[in-house]
Design an enzyme around this catalytic site. Structure first.
Site, PDB file in Angstrom:
ATOM      1  N   CYS A   1     -16.021  34.652  59.096  1.00 55.44           N
ATOM      2  CA  CYS A   1     -16.116  34.260  57.695  1.00 55.44           C
ATOM      3  C   CYS A   1     -16.173  35.495  56.776  1.00 55.44           C
ATOM      4  CB  CYS A   1     -17.282  33.294  57.479  1.00 55.44           C
ATOM      5  SG  CYS A   1     -17.059  32.355  55.964  1.00 55.44           S
TER       6      CYS A   1
ATOM      7  N   ILE B   1     -18.096  27.473  55.867  1.00 54.96           N
ATOM      8  CA  ILE B   1     -19.014  27.515  54.721  1.00 54.96           C
ATOM      9  C   ILE B   1     -18.413  28.431  53.659  1.00 54.96           C
ATOM     10  CG2 ILE B   1     -21.350  28.058  53.943  1.00 54.96           C
ATOM     11  CD1 ILE B   1     -22.252  27.727  56.900  1.00 54.96           C
TER      12      ILE B   1
ATOM     13  N   HIS C   1     -17.623  29.724  61.409  1.00 53.67           N
ATOM     14  CA  HIS C   1     -18.807  30.301  62.061  1.00 53.67           C
ATOM     15  C   HIS C   1     -18.982  29.723  63.465  1.00 53.67           C
ATOM     16  CE1 HIS C   1     -20.728  32.128  58.455  1.00 53.67           C
ATOM     17  NE2 HIS C   1     -20.066  31.187  57.826  1.00 53.67           N
TER      18      HIS C   1
ATOM     19  N   GLU D   1     -20.827  30.875  65.699  1.00 54.47           N
ATOM     20  CA  GLU D   1     -22.225  31.093  66.095  1.00 54.47           C
ATOM     21  C   GLU D   1     -23.144  29.973  65.603  1.00 54.47           C
ATOM     22  OE1 GLU D   1     -20.567  32.589  63.813  1.00 54.47           O
ATOM     23  OE2 GLU D   1     -21.800  32.792  62.031  1.00 54.47           O
TER      24      GLU D   1
HETATM   25  N1  GLN Z   1     -17.793  33.040  50.512  1.00 54.86           N
HETATM   26  C1  GLN Z   1     -18.321  34.146  51.235  1.00 54.86           C
HETATM   27  C2  GLN Z   1     -17.675  35.444  50.800  1.00 54.86           C
HETATM   28  O1  GLN Z   1     -16.752  35.448  50.048  1.00 54.86           O
HETATM   29  C3  GLN Z   1     -18.122  33.971  52.739  1.00 54.86           C
HETATM   30  C4  GLN Z   1     -18.946  32.803  53.213  1.00 54.86           C
HETATM   31  C5  GLN Z   1     -19.420  32.895  54.619  1.00 54.86           C
HETATM   32  O2  GLN Z   1     -19.459  33.943  55.253  1.00 54.86           O
HETATM   33  N2  GLN Z   1     -19.873  31.767  55.102  1.00 54.86           N
HETATM   34  O3  GLN Z   1     -18.103  36.486  51.207  1.00 54.86           O
END
Ligand code: GLN
Length: 200
Positions: A82, A137, A173, A175
Site C-alpha cells: 500500500c 485501505i 495489505h 499482513e
Molecule cells: N492512502 C495512503 C497513502 O497515500 C496509503 C494507505 C495505506 O497504506 N493503507 O499513503
C-alpha cells in the site's frame, strides 16, 4: 553455522507491527528499521502501509533514501504494501513527495473513491491455487507498469501485485488478513548465499 536471515521492516509510521507479527507467525527473524545502520546484514526489507507522505518525509529526514536505493541496486529484495508500494514507485501522479522511486511503475494515490475507501476482495494469483484475501485501505492504483515489471495479479483490471526483479509491490495489505504467501514470495527472492552471510 547457518544464520537465520533477518527481514527488516521500516518502522517510522504505519502498520509495521502487523508485518512483525506476521513474520513472527512464520518464524522469520525481523528487525525494525529506523536508521541506515539498521539496514546492515538484512536479507530483505518491508516498507509497510500507512501514510506515504509521512513515511517519505521521515525517510528523507533520517537520510535513508540513498542507503535503501544503494541496497536495492545491490540486489536487496524489498516488499512494499500500500503506502510502501507508493514509496517504491518512480512516479506518483500529481505529487512530488519524497520517495524511494526504485520501481518502474506509476501510481495514483487514494484512487478508489470516497464510497469505497476501504474494502476486501479475493485476489487471484497464478502461482497459488487459492485466492489471496486483499484488504484495501485508501489504496493506490497502479496506472502504468514499465517493460521489466511483471503483473502478478489484477483486481478489476488494474495491477495489484507487481514484481520487478527482487522488488515486490502490493496495493493492498496482506499482513492484515494473516496472508503469508506474499511474504513467502519476498523470502523466495532472497539469494541463497545471504542466509549464511547475514550479519548484524
Ligand atoms: N492512502 C495512503 C497513502 O497515500 C496509503 C494507505 C495505506 O497504506 N493503507 O499513503
Amino acid at each position: 553455522m547457518v544464520v537465520e536471515p533477518t527481514v527488516g521492516i521500516l518502522a517510522f509510521q504505519g502498520d509495521f507491527q502487523k508485518h512483525r507479527e506476521l513474520l513472527a507467525s512464520m518464524e522469520v527473524d525481523a528487525r525494525l528499521v529506523r536508521a541506515a545502520s539498521e539496514l546492515d546484514g538484512l536479507s530483505a526489507l518491508i516498507i509497510p502501509g500507512g501514510e506515504s507522505t509521512t513515511i517519505g518525509m521521515l525517510l528523507d529526514r533520517f537520510d535513508l533514501i540513498r542507503p535503501i536505493r544503494e541496497r536495492v541496486a545491490a540486489g536487496l529484495p524489498v516488499l512494499g504494501t500500500c503506502a510502501g508500494a507508493i514509496l517504491l514507485a518512480e512516479d506518483i501522479e500529481g505529487s512530488n513527495q519524497p520517495k524511494l522511486g526504485v520501481m518502474d511503475i506509476t501510481v495514483a494515490r487514494n484512487a478508489y473513491g470516497r464510497q469505497i475507501e476501504s474494502f476486501e476482495a479475493d485476489i487471484e494469483l497464478e502461482a497459488f491455487d487459492q485466492p489471496l484475501r486483499g484488504v484495501f485501505i485508501r489504496a493506490p492504483r497502479i496506472t502504468r507498469v514499465g517493460r521489466d515489471v511483471e503483473v502478478l495479479a489484477r483486481f478489476e483490471g488494474d495491477p495489484v501485485v507487481v514484481r520487478q526483479g527482487r522488488l515486490l509491490a502490493a496495493t493492498f495489505h496482506p499482513e492484515l488478513s494473516g496472508e503469508t504467501r506474499i511474504h513467502t514470495m519476498l523470502r523466495a527472492a532472497v539469494p541463497a548465499a545471504s542466509s549464511s552471510t547475514a550479519s548484524r
